[in-house]
Design a protein around this motif. Sequence first.
Motif: not given
Lengths: 298, 297, 359
Positions: A40, A45, A49
């Motif tokens: 991530l 994000s 996400p």
Amino acid sequence: MGADLTRHVKRNIVAYIALLPMAAVVIFAYLGTMAWSVRLSFSSSKLLPRNDFVGFAQYVTLFDTSRWQTSLGNLAIIAFFFLLICFVLGCLLAIFIDQNVRAESLFRTVFLYPYAMSFVVAGLIWQWILNPDLGIQHTMHGLGFSGFVLDWVVNPQMVLYAIILATVWHGSGLVMALILAGLRGVDTEIWKATRIDGIPAWRVYVSIVLPMLRPMIITSLVLLSISIVKMYDVVVAMTNGGPGTASEVPAKFIMDNLFERANIGLATAASTVMLVTVLLVMAPVIYSQYFRKSGRAS
Amino acid sequence: MSQAKSATTKRPLTYHEVWGRVGIYAFLGVLALFFLLPLYVMLVTSFKSMDEVRLGLIFSLPQQFSIDAWVKAWTSACTGLECTGLQVGFGNSVKILVPSVVLSILLGALNGYALSFWKVRGANVLFACLLLGSFVPYQVFIYPLVRFYAKTGIYGSLPAIVITHIIFGMPVMTLLFRNYYSGLPLELFKAARIDGAGFWKIFFSIILPMSVPIAIVAVIMQVTAIWNDFLLGLVFAGRDNLPMTVQLNNIVNTTTGERAYNVNMAATVLTSLVPLTVYLVSGRWFVRGIASGAVKG
Amino acid sequence: MSSVSLQNIDISYGNVPIVKKLDLTIKDGEFLVLLGPSGCGKSTLLNAIGGLTDVSGGSIFFNDKDVTWTDPKDRGIGMVFQSYALYPTMSVERNLSFGLRIAGIDRATIEKKVKWASELLQIDHLLDRKPSALSGGQRQRVAIGRALVRDADIFLFDEPLSNLDAKLRAELRLEIKKLHKTLKSTMIYVTHDQIEALTLADRIAVMKDGIIQQLDTPLNVYNKPANEFVGSFLGSPAMNKVEGRLVSEGESRFFIAGDFRLDVSRYPFAQNIESSRKVVLGLRPEHILPANGSAAAIEGQVSLVEPMGSNILAWSTFDGVSLSHLVGQDDSCEADRTFPVTIDVQKASFFDAETGWRL
């Protein structure tokens, strides 16, 4: 080989099944989450996400963010003084208690009890005592010392030392307990030998006994370091990062960006930085402490 | 050293030694006061009325001894708009504590047993990863776990926080039991196998009954750790299950208007009561927990 | 060189007396062994001589100097401990030199002494190693070396060989004996091992319950034990003990225990013994000899034989009294047969049945 393996698994099948929960926790809860966090950190994000890839953009932003820079700097200062003071104070307490004092168990109990309390409680208590409108400063003014100043929790220059004070109060008993246990394990004949050799007591501690307690010292430093890196509760309870951003720390930066500022990419980038730092610093220590002597060879 | 000195002696202490003893006691005494100061301030303030608190003498004993602040903290202290007192948080903490402690210890014992007595390929690698995980800050795991719980629909519920405590308690619990079982004679296990006992039979009939001392240590460690937890409870427990530490922080740090310091301090003492009692009752076992959970494998 | 004199020494832990009113003089250059079972106060006494335990009464003199309250480092002693007590984080060289450095002795002298001691003990090739990298025997050599470099007049050994296996123990025992011969220093050595005591000592002090039972040369302690305790503590295989009474018949004197009857006229009693006095006869197995056709032989019924290598220990019954005795490999002594022996009465011991003291 294949047949051997099958036979081995069959013979111990129940043990394999019994270890499934642990395997699941390691693979999903530890490794999986870690991998996803890292993944991530390379995405854009925000609140939710996203699966895109933006390279190191989040890291560039992160190190441009002044709050993050402050957080890192604060953590470094807190960690340095906290570890140093806890270690020195803990060793001194242990050594002094080891001098055949009366009421030894009372002293031990008093020095370790803060460690049994939560960081939230530690933060709250010291917030009150150091609070200029209520605590020691107020009391001293009431007693006529109007020039007395002890405003650490509201003074941006001093607030870190207030946190250090609270955490030292919380953690130095741990060092004391571990070192004292180590001192009690030292062969009494070593002490006799040093008396025959005519070595002064302080020198025996510095040159002979403390080097012998290396495992305890490393253990206590590892435990304290972990608690410092994870440090969140005490700051939230004591200053909530303030005044301004004077007492922000990385753990709090991450939590704020995850849940209040909805900036998941930035938060995971920050947590990845923490992860890498911890692994780099801890790896040699963990290796030497935990894996050098493996369990029973079966 | 202590042994060598314990013989009775007619020899008078020298001038030097007398001052040495005085120095030792002075050092320990001053530091003991420093360590006790916060507890003392909390206790005396919690028994004062607000009028007396406003006088601002935090070290003085209460002139009128009152338990009103304690009653208020327990039954009617406010977090935001709700004024139900700490008893809610206490109940929540107990609800979280009991299943978390029992399950994490059982799993730790099972893992430790399988690791130290059975040959399972790859188990040591798994264990190494687990230990390594215990050094990583929670912040790395939190967001993915939140998403996972949300997907399975248990986010913000009692099961979510219990599972989280089991996950993060697993490294130290497994290490604790594994080290303890490594110290048991392997012959015991061999004898049981020759007698025809299987995996579970050996675990429940032989190993678990021998685990009482280490289980006590485990209970002490887990009760203290889970009760004192703030972060995980805040994130995973959900509004209806917030543990006592979170509620305490809310009571203290979200009040508007004049702060009821006496109530706050009573609330703080109340929150610390469980771990403090565990600590005072367990004595040396507490230290043993700290040491055995951390010192080499 | 130094003599040691203990006068009226009392040592107690709290209210428990460990050593009681003890007097002992150790001559200059003597090797004295304090021998006794664990808890007899021998180690406590040694610690007091070293200044590591305070006495609660009495005085300690080195030569004619009262050192009762002198600091251990100023007594001119070197001490070797059972657990070696090496400083584990220091190299062998540092272990040997640490005390000298603290005392502020110059480098050249320290180097010379370390070289001398390590060569004498054959540990000069180990100087850079840590104690953990040494074998038990090497560790104890280093510990002895640490005592040597101190230029001590008196060496104290506190069960130094107890942690070693049998072979190393024999080897180092010899080493210590050689060392004493070379250095000619006064040595005081605590052990519970009678072989160490008998092989090393000029004199042995056998202790029990904080009191010296007998102080004499190894031969005398072994052959003429002062009391029943000393007799049974020394000797392996152990001394036979038979309770009975002494009966005078004209010029002769007999020891009688039930049907067992032994002419003991030739035993040199230290005092006049009235007839029918209750006594304990102490007989070492090697003093019951195969008869080889002698007239004075008595027949025993052999119940068990234990081959011990060089000879055989046989357990036989003589007129209702069971005795162990040594026989040679060629003496054809077998279980469930009879075997004739003669008893060397002159080497036997008689103890008073009540007080246990030698008659």
